[in-house]
Design a protein around this motif. Structure first.
Motif, PDB file in Angstrom:
ATOM      1  N   MET A 321       0.894  -1.185  -0.049  1.00 52.79           N
ATOM      2  CA  MET A 321       0.027   0.115  -0.024  1.00 52.79           C
ATOM      3  C   MET A 321       0.987   1.245   0.132  1.00 52.79           C
ATOM      4  SD  MET A 321      -2.942  -0.783   2.727  1.00 52.79           S
ATOM      5  CE  MET A 321      -4.729  -1.621   2.097  1.00 52.79           C
ATOM      6  N   LEU A 322       1.803   1.052   0.617  1.00 49.50           N
ATOM      7  CA  LEU A 322       2.709   2.346   0.845  1.00 49.50           C
ATOM      8  C   LEU A 322       3.726   2.759  -0.527  1.00 49.50           C
ATOM      9  CD1 LEU A 322       2.793   1.935   4.537  1.00 49.50           C
ATOM     10  CD2 LEU A 322       2.858   4.341   3.388  1.00 49.50           C
ATOM     11  N   ARG A 323       4.064   1.549  -0.941  1.00 48.89           N
ATOM     12  CA  ARG A 323       5.166   1.150  -1.815  1.00 48.89           C
ATOM     13  C   ARG A 323       4.704   1.606  -3.297  1.00 48.89           C
ATOM     14  NH1 ARG A 323       9.020   2.332  -4.956  1.00 48.89           N
ATOM     15  NH2 ARG A 323      10.468   0.965  -5.529  1.00 48.89           N
ATOM     16  N   GLU A 324       3.342   1.245  -3.660  1.00 49.81           N
ATOM     17  CA  GLU A 324       2.945   1.010  -4.933  1.00 49.81           C
ATOM     18  C   GLU A 324       2.347   2.438  -5.445  1.00 49.81           C
ATOM     19  OE1 GLU A 324       3.093  -1.658  -6.590  1.00 49.81           O
ATOM     20  OE2 GLU A 324       1.536  -1.149  -8.434  1.00 49.81           O
ATOM     21  N   VAL A 325       1.797   3.134  -4.554  1.00 48.32           N
ATOM     22  CA  VAL A 325       1.337   4.693  -5.097  1.00 48.32           C
ATOM     23  C   VAL A 325       2.275   5.578  -4.741  1.00 48.32           C
ATOM     24  CG1 VAL A 325      -1.102   5.692  -5.294  1.00 48.32           C
ATOM     25  CG2 VAL A 325      -0.703   3.738  -3.738  1.00 48.32           C
ATOM     26  N   PRO A 326       2.413   6.492  -5.515  1.00 48.32           N
ATOM     27  CA  PRO A 326       3.202   7.931  -5.180  1.00 48.32           C
ATOM     28  C   PRO A 326       1.943   8.547  -4.452  1.00 48.32           C
ATOM     29  CG  PRO A 326       3.065   7.528  -7.596  1.00 48.32           C
ATOM     30  CD  PRO A 326       2.181   6.412  -7.163  1.00 48.32           C
ATOM     31  N   LYS A 335      -4.133  -8.109  -8.084  1.00 49.97           N
ATOM     32  CA  LYS A 335      -3.299  -8.954  -7.606  1.00 49.97           C
ATOM     33  C   LYS A 335      -1.797  -9.252  -8.108  1.00 49.97           C
ATOM     34  CE  LYS A 335      -5.202 -13.136  -5.071  1.00 49.97           C
ATOM     35  NZ  LYS A 335      -6.158 -13.877  -4.864  1.00 49.97           N
ATOM     36  N   LEU A 336      -1.749  -8.943  -9.216  1.00 54.42           N
ATOM     37  CA  LEU A 336      -0.475  -9.492  -9.968  1.00 54.42           C
ATOM     38  C   LEU A 336       0.532  -8.259  -9.447  1.00 54.42           C
ATOM     39  CD1 LEU A 336       0.972 -10.994 -11.918  1.00 54.42           C
ATOM     40  CD2 LEU A 336       0.655  -9.368 -13.699  1.00 54.42           C
ATOM     41  N   SER A 337      -0.024  -6.967  -9.539  1.00 58.51           N
ATOM     42  CA  SER A 337       1.149  -5.833  -9.065  1.00 58.51           C
ATOM     43  C   SER A 337       1.420  -6.128  -7.713  1.00 58.51           C
ATOM     44  CB  SER A 337       0.771  -4.398  -9.489  1.00 58.51           C
ATOM     45  OG  SER A 337      -0.619  -4.258  -8.705  1.00 58.51           O
ATOM     46  N   ALA A 338       0.636  -6.488  -6.836  1.00 59.54           N
ATOM     47  CA  ALA A 338       0.690  -6.748  -5.316  1.00 59.54           C
ATOM     48  C   ALA A 338       1.803  -7.820  -5.206  1.00 59.54           C
ATOM     49  CB  ALA A 338      -0.278  -7.089  -4.396  1.00 59.54           C
ATOM     50  N   THR A 339       1.526  -8.970  -5.898  1.00 59.80           N
ATOM     51  CA  THR A 339       2.329 -10.032  -5.982  1.00 59.80           C
ATOM     52  C   THR A 339       3.575  -9.815  -6.399  1.00 59.80           C
ATOM     53  OG1 THR A 339       0.414 -11.494  -6.321  1.00 59.80           O
ATOM     54  CG2 THR A 339       2.472 -12.831  -6.557  1.00 59.80           C
ATOM     55  N   ARG A 340       3.928  -9.105  -7.267  1.00 57.92           N
ATOM     56  CA  ARG A 340       5.274  -8.768  -7.552  1.00 57.92           C
ATOM     57  C   ARG A 340       5.966  -8.158  -7.083  1.00 57.92           C
ATOM     58  NH1 ARG A 340       3.832  -7.931 -14.429  1.00 57.92           N
ATOM     59  NH2 ARG A 340       4.144 -10.374 -14.691  1.00 57.92           N
ATOM     60  N   ARG A 341       5.355  -6.837  -6.570  1.00 55.56           N
ATOM     61  CA  ARG A 341       6.088  -6.140  -5.389  1.00 55.56           C
ATOM     62  C   ARG A 341       6.517  -6.575  -4.302  1.00 55.56           C
ATOM     63  NH1 ARG A 341       7.992  -1.274  -7.108  1.00 55.56           N
ATOM     64  NH2 ARG A 341       6.103  -0.164  -7.692  1.00 55.56           N
ATOM     65  N   VAL A 342       5.774  -7.472  -3.913  1.00 58.91           N
ATOM     66  CA  VAL A 342       6.101  -8.439  -2.713  1.00 58.91           C
ATOM     67  C   VAL A 342       7.317  -9.461  -3.015  1.00 58.91           C
ATOM     68  CG1 VAL A 342       5.413 -10.348  -1.056  1.00 58.91           C
ATOM     69  CG2 VAL A 342       3.985  -8.236  -1.472  1.00 58.91           C
TER      70      VAL A 342
END
Ligand code: MSP
Length: 504
Positions: A321-326, A335-342
């Motif tokens: 939540m804190l990393r993905e959005v400026p 789901k994909l972007s969260a999974t990739r980030r993690v």
């Protein structure tokens, strides 16, 4: 000790918590933790907003009294705070006696100071937004937010908001950091410049609210009641109360962009009218969409924060939540972007760094913290990035502050590849120790900087480094690992999540 008061909006109890509420609370919790780690005396407030037409009519639809319904749903928000291990110091409900008394005293003060008068209101009202709209603001007969409006005609008390137009503009001018981000500040200033009309602050057509003092046919407008929570929780109207004294004015009111106007225009005007100091800053975040779509009950795409926490892990959800959005802008959950980030940043970068380093320390040094025989360039580079992290965090640029942490991870991973400590074991054992020492220190820095965002995992890493403390603050950044001490043989943090089957 410096005091730091931070608040979330209080949540309407017409619904259970969803990702938007969880987001606001998690960001506030992260900020509260950050300031505690700086050594400040932090007071973090959250709670529920329980009055008004919206709650009353949803309760009615559910065949419950507003109070029963509010009790039921307020508990769900309290539960969210506990389940997500939020570090709020208090949880205020607007149906509590302490709050109702404070709201009434606040009303009395505005009345005594001559800013409330009786008249009658006729105009548009949106129950969903709990807001009055002018005819000119409507778009094709509905509110600019897309909410339906209804015509309201009733006797009403008014707050003399128009008297504060100039004072507010002067205040924004003299306090350029009051509204964050800057882009939204201009929106607010333009709204005020376009002319402020007096605000209707009481209703008579329903009774689910705080009664207006000396006129029980009226209940207070829910926003006047709700905003007062920020001072009622501190003990208002007793201005000598310890908490008011220590924590008012608030340092940060964290809000979503949809409710900025209430916090940056109405609330300061009310406070000026009540002779109270104004908050230091109102920080507005953006909204989440789900796989590109606006989140709404009717679309059936509301995201349950508990499901996210179960699926990714609580720390991983916070990180995403804190990393993905400026910060300040809208963000999209997929789901994909969260999974990739993690996977790429927590599991591959930081998790692997920890695992590689600690397994080398165990394999080559029997799990004992090595000596640092000499300084290394990496130490200086990390100190520089750390400096940047603090500047970015203080400016609420959390996504970039986190990027700094990822950069430290990248730097340390390349340092391993470059120095190849496994080769040094025979050739230059002292150098191997030095390299492993610097790596352990880099991991410590990463864990400390991540602490406000991923508290449980950071704590775990800190313990893996042989540091047994429950009080992780930024002083640990300059703490030297004790050469010769034993490290526990456990070094798994941040598991990978399967990406297969998740669509682009
Ligand atoms: N009760 C008022 C606030 C009163 S404060 C004195 C209220 N409550 S709310 O429950 O509707 O919203 C609370 C917060 O959740 C707001 O900050 C709002 O921006 C946030 N969110 C609601 N949906 C959201 C998203 N989809 N995304 C991000 N945050 C959103 O307003």
């Amino acid at each position: 000790m410096q005091n730091f008061y931070i608040t979330t909006p209080i949540y309407y109890v017409n619904d259970k918590p969803h990702i938007g509420h969880a987001y606001t609370s998690i960001v506030a919790d992260t900020m509260a933790r950050f300031h505690r780690m700086l050594g400040k005396n932090v007071y973090f407030l959250t709670g529920t907003d329980e009055h008004g037409q919206k709650v009353a009519s949803t309760a009615h639809k559910n065949n419950m009294s507003p109070q029963e319904f509010a009790d039921l749903n307020s508990d769900k928000f309290r539960h969210m705070s506990n389940a997500f291990k939020l570090t709020n110091d208090d949880f205020i409900r607007t149906t509590e006696v302490r709050h109702k008394n404070a709201a009434q005293s606040f009303w009395d003060k505005l009345m005594d100071n001559g800013f409330i008068y009786m008249s009658s209101y006729s105009g548009w009202y949106s129950v969903r937004d709990e807001a009055f709209y002018q005819e000119s603001e409507l778009v094709n007969g509905i509110a600019p937010t897309g909410a339906p409006v209804e015509w309201v005609e009733e006797p009403s008390y008014f707050f003399a908001l128009s008297k504060f137009e100039q004072k507010l503009l002067e205040f924004y001018e003299n306090n350029p950091d009051f509204i964050w981000p800057k882009s939204r500040k201009n929106e607010v200033i333009n709204f005020v410049k376009s002319g402020l009309k007096d605000l209707s602050i009481s209703r008579t057509t329903f009774d689910w609210g705080v009664k207006v003092p000396n006129d029980e046919k009226h209940v207070m407008y829910v926003w006047l009641d709700a905003l007062t929570n920020y001072i009622s929780a501190l003990g208002y109207p007793n201005l000598n109360a310890e908490k008011i004294h220590a924590f008012w004015p608030a340092c940060v009111h964290l809000v979503g962009k949809d409710i900025l106007r209430f916090h940056a225009v109405y609330w300061p005007a009310f406070l000026m009218a009540a002779d109270l100091p104004l908050p230091v800053q109102v920080v507005a975040h953006g909204w989440w969409t789900n796989e590109g779509q606006k989140i709404s009950k009717s679309l059936g795409n509301v995201i349950d924060p508990y499901e996210l926490a179960d699926f990714y892990g609580l720390d991983q959800m916070r990180y995403f939540m804190l990393r993905e959005v400026p910060f300040g802008q809208d963000g999209n959950y997929s789901k994909l972007s969260a999974t990739r980030r993690v996977n790429s940043e927590l599991a591959n970068n930081i998790g692997n760094l920890t695992q590689r380093t600690l397994s080398m320390v165990h394999k080559n040094l029997g799990g004992i913290v090595p000596n640092k025989y000499e300084g290394h360039e990496i130490h200086r580079q990390i100190a520089e990035i750390t400096q940047e992290y603090f500047e970015l965090f203080e400016n609420h640029l959390f996504h970039e502050a986190i990027e700094c942490i990822v950069n430290i991870g990248n730097l340390a991973n390349s340092y391993i590849d470059e120095m190849a400590p496994w080769k040094l074991k025979k050739e230059n054992p002292q150098m191997m120790e030095t390299v492993l020492y610097h790596l352990l220190d880099a991991i410590k820095v990463i864990a400390v900087l991540l602490q406000p965002i991923t508290p449980a995992s950071s704590h775990k890493i800190i313990n893996m480094l042989g540091i047994e403390t429950d009080n992780i603050d930024f002083n640990l950044l300059t703490y030297n690992l004790i050469s010769g001490s034993n490290l526990p043989e456990n070094y798994i943090v941040f598991n990978k999540i399967a990406e297969e089957g998740l669509s682009e």
